[in-house]
Design a protein around this motif. Structure first.
Motif, PDB file in Angstrom:
ATOM      1  N   MET A 196       0.888  -1.080   0.415  1.00 47.66           N
ATOM      2  CA  MET A 196       0.128  -0.020  -0.033  1.00 47.66           C
ATOM      3  C   MET A 196       0.995   1.370  -0.151  1.00 47.66           C
ATOM      4  SD  MET A 196      -2.964   1.044   2.541  1.00 47.66           S
ATOM      5  CE  MET A 196      -1.962   0.861   4.124  1.00 47.66           C
ATOM      6  N   SER A 197       0.564   2.180  -1.071  1.00 43.68           N
ATOM      7  CA  SER A 197       1.585   3.303  -1.063  1.00 43.68           C
ATOM      8  C   SER A 197       1.260   4.381   0.084  1.00 43.68           C
ATOM      9  CB  SER A 197       1.333   3.844  -2.366  1.00 43.68           C
ATOM     10  OG  SER A 197       0.084   4.471  -2.597  1.00 43.68           O
ATOM     11  N   ASN A 198       2.019   5.201   0.229  1.00 40.95           N
ATOM     12  CA  ASN A 198       1.723   6.276   1.021  1.00 40.95           C
ATOM     13  C   ASN A 198       0.729   7.453   0.554  1.00 40.95           C
ATOM     14  OD1 ASN A 198       3.789   5.651   2.839  1.00 40.95           O
ATOM     15  ND2 ASN A 198       5.338   6.770   1.899  1.00 40.95           N
ATOM     16  N   ALA A 199       0.580   7.482  -0.762  1.00 43.21           N
ATOM     17  CA  ALA A 199      -0.606   8.088  -1.291  1.00 43.21           C
ATOM     18  C   ALA A 199      -1.891   7.662  -0.924  1.00 43.21           C
ATOM     19  CB  ALA A 199      -0.230   8.454  -2.820  1.00 43.21           C
ATOM     20  N   VAL A 200      -2.083   6.315  -1.126  1.00 47.38           N
ATOM     21  CA  VAL A 200      -3.311   5.622  -0.892  1.00 47.38           C
ATOM     22  C   VAL A 200      -3.648   5.846   0.860  1.00 47.38           C
ATOM     23  CG1 VAL A 200      -4.652   3.307  -0.853  1.00 47.38           C
ATOM     24  CG2 VAL A 200      -3.251   4.092  -2.687  1.00 47.38           C
ATOM     25  N   THR A 201      -2.629   5.704   1.391  1.00 46.62           N
ATOM     26  CA  THR A 201      -2.957   5.476   2.961  1.00 46.62           C
ATOM     27  C   THR A 201      -3.052   6.890   3.294  1.00 46.62           C
ATOM     28  OG1 THR A 201      -1.012   3.942   3.242  1.00 46.62           O
ATOM     29  CG2 THR A 201      -1.795   5.101   5.204  1.00 46.62           C
ATOM     30  N   LEU A 202      -2.662   8.036   2.719  1.00 46.11           N
ATOM     31  CA  LEU A 202      -3.137   9.309   3.270  1.00 46.11           C
ATOM     32  C   LEU A 202      -4.508   9.630   2.569  1.00 46.11           C
ATOM     33  CD1 LEU A 202       0.300  11.382   2.381  1.00 46.11           C
ATOM     34  CD2 LEU A 202      -0.792  10.967   4.502  1.00 46.11           C
TER      35      LEU A 202
ATOM     36  N   ASP B 101      -4.070   0.980  -6.279  1.00 45.64           N
ATOM     37  CA  ASP B 101      -4.174   2.338  -6.980  1.00 45.64           C
ATOM     38  C   ASP B 101      -5.424   3.104  -6.781  1.00 45.64           C
ATOM     39  OD1 ASP B 101      -6.176   0.723  -8.276  1.00 45.64           O
ATOM     40  OD2 ASP B 101      -5.587   0.816 -10.195  1.00 45.64           O
ATOM     41  N   TYR B 102      -5.925   2.853  -5.463  1.00 42.97           N
ATOM     42  CA  TYR B 102      -7.072   4.096  -5.134  1.00 42.97           C
ATOM     43  C   TYR B 102      -6.494   5.476  -4.954  1.00 42.97           C
ATOM     44  CZ  TYR B 102     -10.869   5.647  -2.406  1.00 42.97           C
ATOM     45  OH  TYR B 102     -11.776   6.725  -1.912  1.00 42.97           O
ATOM     46  N   PRO B 103      -7.216   6.313  -5.508  1.00 43.12           N
ATOM     47  CA  PRO B 103      -8.499   6.420  -5.993  1.00 43.12           C
ATOM     48  C   PRO B 103      -8.745   6.497  -7.324  1.00 43.12           C
ATOM     49  CG  PRO B 103      -8.028   8.664  -5.440  1.00 43.12           C
ATOM     50  CD  PRO B 103      -6.602   7.636  -5.075  1.00 43.12           C
ATOM     51  N   THR B 104      -7.444   5.825  -8.165  1.00 44.92           N
ATOM     52  CA  THR B 104      -7.580   5.798  -9.630  1.00 44.92           C
ATOM     53  C   THR B 104      -8.942   4.946  -9.994  1.00 44.92           C
ATOM     54  OG1 THR B 104      -5.215   6.336  -9.789  1.00 44.92           O
ATOM     55  CG2 THR B 104      -6.485   5.351 -11.959  1.00 44.92           C
ATOM     56  N   ASN B 105      -8.866   4.020  -9.334  1.00 37.43           N
ATOM     57  CA  ASN B 105      -9.807   2.680  -9.122  1.00 37.43           C
ATOM     58  C   ASN B 105     -10.585   2.602  -8.182  1.00 37.43           C
ATOM     59  OD1 ASN B 105      -9.759   1.542 -12.035  1.00 37.43           O
ATOM     60  ND2 ASN B 105      -7.640   1.079 -11.404  1.00 37.43           N
ATOM     61  N   PRO B 106     -11.917   2.185  -8.303  1.00 35.70           N
ATOM     62  CA  PRO B 106     -12.786   2.096  -7.197  1.00 35.70           C
ATOM     63  C   PRO B 106     -12.579   0.765  -6.286  1.00 35.70           C
ATOM     64  CG  PRO B 106     -14.130   1.452  -8.933  1.00 35.70           C
ATOM     65  CD  PRO B 106     -12.655   1.818  -9.496  1.00 35.70           C
ATOM     66  N   PRO B 107     -12.935   0.887  -5.110  1.00 32.78           N
ATOM     67  CA  PRO B 107     -12.927  -0.304  -4.348  1.00 32.78           C
ATOM     68  C   PRO B 107     -13.895  -1.485  -4.711  1.00 32.78           C
ATOM     69  CG  PRO B 107     -14.319   1.237  -3.085  1.00 32.78           C
ATOM     70  CD  PRO B 107     -13.921   1.909  -4.308  1.00 32.78           C
ATOM     71  N   LYS B 108     -13.724  -2.884  -4.333  1.00 30.97           N
ATOM     72  CA  LYS B 108     -14.524  -3.823  -4.571  1.00 30.97           C
ATOM     73  C   LYS B 108     -15.689  -3.818  -3.296  1.00 30.97           C
ATOM     74  CE  LYS B 108     -14.997  -8.582  -5.288  1.00 30.97           C
ATOM     75  NZ  LYS B 108     -14.395 -10.154  -5.309  1.00 30.97           N
ATOM     76  N   VAL B 109     -16.902  -3.871  -3.696  1.00 31.56           N
ATOM     77  CA  VAL B 109     -17.793  -3.641  -2.699  1.00 31.56           C
ATOM     78  C   VAL B 109     -18.675  -4.925  -2.684  1.00 31.56           C
ATOM     79  CG1 VAL B 109     -19.681  -2.313  -1.691  1.00 31.56           C
ATOM     80  CG2 VAL B 109     -17.787  -1.135  -2.749  1.00 31.56           C
ATOM     81  N   LEU B 110     -19.096  -5.667  -1.480  1.00 30.89           N
ATOM     82  CA  LEU B 110     -19.771  -6.569  -1.490  1.00 30.89           C
ATOM     83  C   LEU B 110     -20.756  -6.275  -0.565  1.00 30.89           C
ATOM     84  CD1 LEU B 110     -17.310  -9.646  -1.592  1.00 30.89           C
ATOM     85  CD2 LEU B 110     -18.948  -9.093  -3.626  1.00 30.89           C
ATOM     86  N   ALA B 111     -22.204  -6.849  -0.958  1.00 30.69           N
ATOM     87  CA  ALA B 111     -23.114  -7.125   0.147  1.00 30.69           C
ATOM     88  C   ALA B 111     -23.126  -8.205   0.985  1.00 30.69           C
ATOM     89  CB  ALA B 111     -24.434  -6.817  -0.475  1.00 30.69           C
ATOM     90  N   LEU B 112     -22.963  -8.027   2.093  1.00 36.28           N
ATOM     91  CA  LEU B 112     -23.192  -9.186   3.109  1.00 36.28           C
ATOM     92  C   LEU B 112     -24.244  -9.606   3.705  1.00 36.28           C
ATOM     93  CD1 LEU B 112     -19.541  -8.153   4.922  1.00 36.28           C
ATOM     94  CD2 LEU B 112     -19.833  -9.614   2.973  1.00 36.28           C
TER      95      LEU B 112
END
Length: 482
Positions: free
Chosen positions: A1-7, A62-73
């Motif tokens: 995880m890159s610093n940019a994503v963490t920030l 590479d967030y936020p270039t691409n969205p997260p994967k979202v699942l309904a639980l």
């Protein structure tokens, strides 16, 4: 995880915390903020009304270039499709997630984030979810809207509330399925169309050897996690779920509303009626079943009794926590001394705090009504019971003096948001504001007394009736101190 994503994620989570929403909740581990769980309560005045729906958000490198994967639980272990855009298998169809086609303005961009994703999901839980299906015809399908809503209302109570809370509490649940990990091509069509006998299950009403929610040898309630779906359901509801405490507190606040839904709907549809099947429901991606509101009413009542017993058990257990000189015992006693001194020095008589039987885990405070308000002259006693793991487990709060208010249930449970969950004074001041503020919030998700809300936000005559009821409760409040 890159610093940019963490920030980026750290900033988003900080903004979310600073602006809490009464219907959106997050849980994450600081050591891995790439995986976040969210809970959304269904919007009032929809068939999802105040249901508790969990989702997982897995963020790419590479967030936020691409969205997260979202699942309904919240999907009955892959057997219930709650929306045309929320599949039984967990898929959430949204253009901003790249899981559904959309115009350029509707697609994912780095300007989107956690809050916009959750609000977009919540927007799917509309008053007419059938219309989320792209192929629907506004005129031809108008008679299908309410039958579709009716089954969502039922399953919202059954799955997202009853099944969920029973799992947390270790209550044996009615068996709607079994042998989920097995596969078979010999299931009959009838067994594939009923929640009491889904594909690959035993006959209806045949109990599992280990029913859902039954504690195992270690005392932990079990869950029938199907091997076939294991990657998806590995983090579904368990007794130690991240939202367990929150769900219990929300249940106490919304109990009357859940029962109101059950009572109202049971007059509209007869128990034993088979769910309407929409044209877009097929294979395993559907919501099948029959209505049984009589059972749901009993289950809701049993859940409330179990949570109330939990609170009573805390009081019984507190003597052991005190004798063990637990860290929390000392912490709460110290907070009590500081808060009592604070109100003696800085308060004009609005709040008085005390311990019951000198027990730091059981507080009461007396709230005096604001002069020139509906509660002028009132004395309202409030009880707060703490657990030894506070603030991880938040306190159970209840007005001992009958109270008529939009944000307080008929049996005294207040709906309030607290700025500092670990600070008892913050709790007391948040509860006090409900009574001291001139106007209750207009947010319907905070209206836990339906009758009071209807009167307060109704006609002028209804508002006058609300005021009369509030003044009457204030004038009678002193009787409870005699």
């Amino acid at each position: 995880m890159s610093n940019a994503v963490t920030l980026r994620l750290t900033k988003e989570l900080s903004e979310f915390t600073k602006n809490p929403d009464h219907q959106l909740f997050l849980h994450y581990d600081d050591s891995n903020i790439m995986n976040i769980k969210a809970m959304i309560t269904g919007p009032p005045d929809t068939p999802y009304c105040l249901g508790q729906f969990e989702f997982s958000l897995q963020f790419p490198k590479d967030y936020p270039t691409n969205p997260p994967k979202v699942l309904a639980l919240t999907n009955n272990y892959g057997r219930t499709r709650f929306n045309p855009n929320i599949y039984a298998g967990g898929k959430v169809c949204l253009s901003i997630l790249g899981t559904w086609r959309g115009t350029a303005g509707e697609q994912w961009s780095s300007a989107h984030g956690i809050i916009s994703i959750l609000l977009s999901i919540q927007s799917l839980m509309s008053d007419m979810p059938y219309r989320n299906e792209p192929g629907h015809d506004m005129e031809k399908d108008k008679n299908k809207l309410e039958p579709y809503n009716q089954k969502i209302r039922h399953e919202t109570i059954r799955i997202s509330v009853c099944d969920r809370l029973e799992s947390f509490l270790g209550i044996n649940q009615p068996v709607y399925y079994s042998a989920l990990g097995e596969t078979s091509s010999s299931s009959s069509s009838s067994s594939a169309s009923s929640p009491s006998s889904p594909p690959n299950s035993l006959a209806p009403n045949v109990a599992l050897a280990t029913p859902v929610g039954t504690p195992n040898s270690s005392g932990t309630p079990t869950q029938p996690t199907p091997a076939l779906f294991e990657p998806l359901y590995a983090s579904t509801v368990t007794a130690n779920d991240e939202f367990s405490d929150l769900s219990k507190r929300l249940f106490l606040a919304y109990y009357d509303i859940y029962q109101h839904t059950v009572s109202t709907e049971s007059e509209q549809v007869k128990d034993g009626t088979t769910f309407y099947k929409a044209s877009f429901e097929f294979g395993g991606n559907r919501m099948d079943g029959t209505f049984n509101y009589a059972s749901l009413a009993k289950r809701l009542e049993a859940i409330k009794q179990a949570i109330d017993k939990e609170t009573t058990d805390w009081v019984s257990q507190s003597s052991q926590w005190i004798s063990n000189s637990s860290r929390m015992s000392s912490n709460l006693r110290s907070q009590f001394e500081q808060i009592r001194e604070y109100y003696r020095e800085n308060n004009t008589g609005g709040v008085e705090v005390e311990l019951i039987d000198d027990n730091p885990f059981v507080w009461t405070f007396t709230l005096f009504g604001k002069p020139m308000s509906n509660y002028d002259g009132g004395m309202f006693r409030v009880k707060i019971v703490f657990h030894d793991t506070f603030p991880d487990i938040q306190p159970r709060v209840k007005f001992l003096t009958p109270m008529y208010h939009v944000h307080i249930t008929s049996d005294g449970v207040p709906f309030y948001a607290v700025e500092k969950p670990d600070d008892v004074r913050s709790h007391i001041e948040s509860i006090s504001r409900l009574v001291l503020e001139d106007e209750p919030s207009t947010n319907p998700s905070t209206h836990v007394n339906l009758e009071a809300a209807k009167l307060h936000f109704g006609t002028k005559e209804q508002r006058r009736e609300y005021n009369r009821n509030a003044r009457r409760c204030a004038s009678r409040s002193t009787e409870y101190f005699e």
